[in-house]
Design an enzyme around this catalytic site. Structure first.
Site, mmCIF file in Angstrom:
data_model
loop_
_atom_site.group_PDB
_atom_site.id
_atom_site.type_symbol
_atom_site.label_atom_id
_atom_site.label_comp_id
_atom_site.label_asym_id
_atom_site.label_seq_id
_atom_site.Cartn_x
_atom_site.Cartn_y
_atom_site.Cartn_z
ATOM 1 C CE1 TYR A 26 -1.774 -0.539 -7.901
ATOM 2 C CE2 TYR A 26 -1.841 -2.128 -9.678
ATOM 3 C CZ TYR A 26 -1.243 -1.060 -9.068
ATOM 4 O OH TYR A 26 -0.123 -0.529 -9.622
ATOM 5 C CD GLU A 27 -1.429 -4.542 -3.442
ATOM 6 O OE1 GLU A 27 -1.827 -5.035 -2.376
ATOM 7 O OE2 GLU A 27 -0.881 -5.205 -4.332
ATOM 8 N N GLY A 28 -6.337 -2.498 -2.245
ATOM 9 C CA GLY A 28 -7.352 -1.851 -1.418
ATOM 10 C C GLY A 28 -7.776 -0.533 -2.041
ATOM 11 N NE ARG A 33 -4.130 -1.894 1.909
ATOM 12 C CZ ARG A 33 -5.130 -2.184 2.733
ATOM 13 N NH1 ARG A 33 -5.133 -1.704 3.972
ATOM 14 N NH2 ARG A 33 -6.137 -2.938 2.337
#
Lengths: 596, 596
Positions: free
Chosen positions: A438-440, A297
């Site tokens: 992406y990645e949350g 992140r």
């Protein structure tokens, strides 16, 4: 040259905001002072400017292709990756014990920005490998470490993160991939994973998949998820590669951007089960995955800064060369390069201020990470850990959202040319759109900020940060320059707005969760806006002081101008966001679901 | 069905905000009351939903292609265009004298939105034809009208606008295409025009190019530009098509979006000169071109609303069907459709509020156009003309900028799926990006708003609008509902912010042009934000009154909720924008050009 690394700006942040000299006092980082930072960044700049950046447009035009289960990457990627690995870049921040260089994140993050500015698609492969390394370092057995870490740190092998399944995106409770224990202690893995970045490619000899799956009989939901290592090729005792494992790429996605980065659908176990090795303990997979996720992140936040920087550089170059219309103040008789026009300046300043603000925020967060992990004093570690954890959703969420605005402005500066693909500005606009997902997604980052980072400690960390900001306000007041006063005014208003929202979030998350989560993303935007603005305020203080000592006047003047622009045009949004959050929750949730 | 026209919302605006009953009292519009509007919109919805909308994705996947100087449009476009022309849709707003239906713009604009929602690329062809018709109606000789207008109004032939050249984008003073008088009164045209939308295609029998060029010996700059009609095929006295004219498509662009719309490079005069006919008088070309431009600018604003509407519909459909995570308030035990999550609601409400706000603004502007052109009372015409002209840069600039945010949110709601091209959400994001660029970038709209629309009359029109807004505030106060009070507060603050900026712009444009133009785009955003919010406030008043009479309660509740959301979350930005403009000009222009 299509990209010139902003080494000077990065070194300014590393020295004056992140405090590299303090970091170099931490045991183990004695060699990692300013001179090392400078040497590493300059070498890194050369490599990325010359080797990686020229492949960016190629990658967009000749994306990765799937041929009979194998992915052929963009022409030039293999060779560039070989140089990347041989240059030791993969191991920059990783422990010397496994062949890395053991440098602080404060230096590594700047290098990461360069790689991502040079080529977002290319950089994703090392980014995912970093995550796999982190997970194994934290939770892997000695055997797993011995088998995989050296090869990952050297870049000979690459890593992936396998979380998502068609029905399980943000909601990992829905993961259905299953793991069956084998008598030898290994597992057989069955299932389908989607959106696997560099899940298959031709740049390295082996791919080390880190895979979330459920062991038979595990509890429902996130408490029944375990983490496994599944290598593409089995690894023999002597470290040589053995048989092909039962994990196969069945398709790659046709995407809006980052087209050179292969996004794979991976099928596990169609031929009897992929061999997997448990990482750490059963049912603690999500916890380990969060180690990777948190590293990733932060890194995705840096991607936002990186693509914004490149879009800015391209826009500036075009604005200097494109001649169109007379200046509105009549200062030139004929048509002028469009950089003379106030609105073009406004767009370029917006791009620059966002980019520098987020870079400064990321640099300070990286320094906190280094102190949190390596400082000898436990209390210092703890404080820095809390600060860093608060920063992760801001670096990820705010820097990527701002990159959408910056890359959009980058197209806009080019006018009609921006819409023509060959110009290249549109690629950044397309590439950037994945970063808020992406990645949350940004909403997932905001949930993290609200839940784990604010409500859980009753707003304590948030208020501690506000108190630090208030100190900076005091310094601005003492500095007393016109610019310092202007920034002071906006910073104080933004901090007060932030504190109101922190009170609201800390006080209402349990009592009125819908109201708080209706404002979660605006809260994230307000917090990111404030922290980036705060760091630019600190950079203004440093720049005015250095200018007073006669150092590099033009550079320092630009720093001051950027900080002031940020305050007047970006920080100025904060009070409005506060109002929307604190007074506007009802109107988010008022609409009946059927009425949409 | 991929698109369902928001007929009900459009009719609400047409009746309660634009006041179709008033328009139907204007001589010539007697038949154009609410019932006509309803009948036309319903028929238009059917055609666009069934015929045009299904071709949108096809157009993205199979764009126009150039083969040997001819452009082959997307499969299905020819047939759909034939139906469009046969249905009489091209002539909707044009005079009955030339075969049109003579309906007010208030109805035509809603139909235009539907066509553009259905297919932005397809809709561009009729949009440009409308511009050509306007120019010929205003400035064409009787002979030109007789030769071209019927065929354009019927849709048998299509029109284009030829302004841009490689060195002349926003700056038309740099146009170099030249026109040499022929003995017969016609001209020979030589030059290269770029970015010509539907400059070549296979959907109609003839293409009527309207071309800016300089007659030999004309003055430098914009005062030496004339407007010419250059048909693709010469037209014989009897109206039949003759020889091919010397204008040829040499390439079409590879673009970020609107890929089905061919963007041509046209070469004039490579074989001895293209035959052109002067429109109106020599050297008044820019003035006539502005007639086209103003029609086209309004229409491009409607494109922004249209693509936002379609992105919203797609996002809502996905949010209802995608199941992911439990509601934060624990109201459901298991995972829920994501539309239950507050941040998804926030995104959908943002999309909806922007779209409805801009649609309401455009409807009211269209009504002013109708009154300005057709009302029997000269004073009424004049007031409406001033209002309409103030609205054009707002409709164009604000609606298209908001469409960038809305289409970006549309991708975001889809999460990872949004980044996959096959999902279709990304197409709207790519398509929308041209809208802030063509027919004058947002900065060009803002220059128009500052110079011709605000500074020229000393802010009089702007203040008259603010006075009308204040009346609406009074009505909100009298209404007294919770929602009305909430909207009142934001509307009043936004109006006061606007008035401060109007004073700044009206007072400083001459004295400090750099300062004013540094804030020109923010001023446009503030003004657009305010006017759209004002119209939603009016819709709240109407909806609460109608709900009080028991009419269509669910619809009226949704109207109220949308207006309140807009006020709390979008209008709330206005005071911050004011500060940036009035107090932040210095920081836009402070940076030395070399320092960028």
């Amino acid at each position: 040259m299509t990209y010139r690394a902003p080494v000077k700006d990065m070194l300014f942040d590393i020295r004056h905001l992140a405090g590299i000299d303090q970091i170099a006092r931490i045991p183990g980082f004695e060699e990692a002072g300013f001179d090392t930072a400078q040497a590493v960044l300059e070498e890194c700049a050369r490599f990325n400017e010359e080797v990686v950046a020229p492949l960016n447009w190629t990658g967009d035009q000749q994306p990765s292709r799937l041929r009979g289960g194998e992915v052929l990457t963009t022409p030039g990627f293999r060779e560039a990756y070989r140089q990347y690995a041989e240059g030791g870049w993969q191991g920059l921040q990783h422990p010397t014990e496994f062949g890395g260089q053991g440098l602080p994140k404060t230096i590594g993050a700047a290098c990461g920005e360069m790689l991502n500015s040079a080529n977002l698609s290319f950089a994703l492969c090392p980014l995912l490998t970093d995550g796999a390394i982190e997970a194994l370092l934290t939770a892997g057995s000695d055997e797993l470490k011995a088998t995989y870490l050296h090869r990952l740190v050297s870049g000979e092998w690459t890593g992936t993160m396998n979380l998502t399944e068609p029905q399980a995106g943000s909601d990992l409770a829905l993961v259905r991939t299953r793991a069956e224990p084998r008598p030898d202690g290994a597992y057989r893995i069955f299932g389908t994973k989607i959106y696997i970045t560099y899940g298959e490619h031709d740049m390295a000899d082996n791919i080390v998949h880190l895979v979330l799956a459920r062991v038979q009989g595990a509890p429902e939901g996130v408490k029944g998820i375990s983490l496994f290592v599944v290598p593409k090729f089995m690894v023999d005792k002597d470290g040589s590669l053995g048989a092909r494992n039962d994990v196969h790429c069945v398709s790659i996605e046709h995407k809006l951007g980052i087209k050179a980065s292969p996004t794979a659908v991976l099928q596990y176990g169609d031929k009897g089960g992929a061999v997997g090795y448990l990482v750490g303990q059963e049912n603690r997979g999500l916890e380990y995955m969060f180690i990777m996720m948190n590293a990733a992140r932060y890194a995705v936040g840096v991607q936002g800064i990186a693509v914004a920087e490149r879009a800015y550089q391209k826009a500036v170059a075009y604005a200097r060369e494109r001649v169109q219309s007379r200046p509105v103040d009549g200062s030139l008789a004929g048509s002028a390069p469009i950089i003379h026009h106030p609105d073009v300046k406004r767009m370029l300043m917006t791009m620059r201020a966002y980019t520098e603000g987020c870079r400064a925020m990321a640099a300070v967060a990286a320094a906190a990470y280094d102190a949190a992990h390596h400082h000898p004093d436990g209390e210092v570690r703890k404080q820095n850990q809390a600060f860093y954890e608060f920063m992760v959703p801001l670096v990820k969420g705010y820097s990527t959202e701002m990159s959408l605005e910056v890359t959009s402005l980058g197209v806009q500066v080019h006018g009609g040319m921006g819409f023509i693909e060959e110009t290249g500005a549109a690629q950044y606009y397309r590439d950037a759109k994945i970063l808020t997902i992406y990645e949350g997604t940004t909403a997932i980052q905001a949930n993290d900020l609200v839940g784990r980072k604010t409500a859980r400690d009753g707003g304590q960390t948030a208020r501690a940060i506000a108190a630090q900001i208030e100190k900076t306000e005091g310094e601005l007041a003492r500095q007393g320059s016109v610019a310092a006063k202007a920034v002071h005014k906006r910073l104080a208003a933004a901090r007060r707005a932030f504190l109101d929202v922190v009170d609201f979030v800390a006080g209402q998350t349990k009592a009125a969760p819908n109201a708080v989560f209706a404002g979660s993303v605006p809260y994230l935007m307000l917090a990111g806006n404030l922290v980036a603005g705060w760091q630019l305020a600190r950079s203004l203080l440093a720049a005015e002081q250095l200018a007073g000592q006669g150092e590099d006047l033009d550079f320092m003047k630009a720093k001051v101008a950027t900080a002031r622009f940020y305050a007047d045009h970006i920080l100025a949004k904060a009070p409005g966001i506060r109002d929307s959050i604190v007074e506007g929750a009802d109107s988010v949730t008022a609409m009946a679901l059927e009425a949409f």
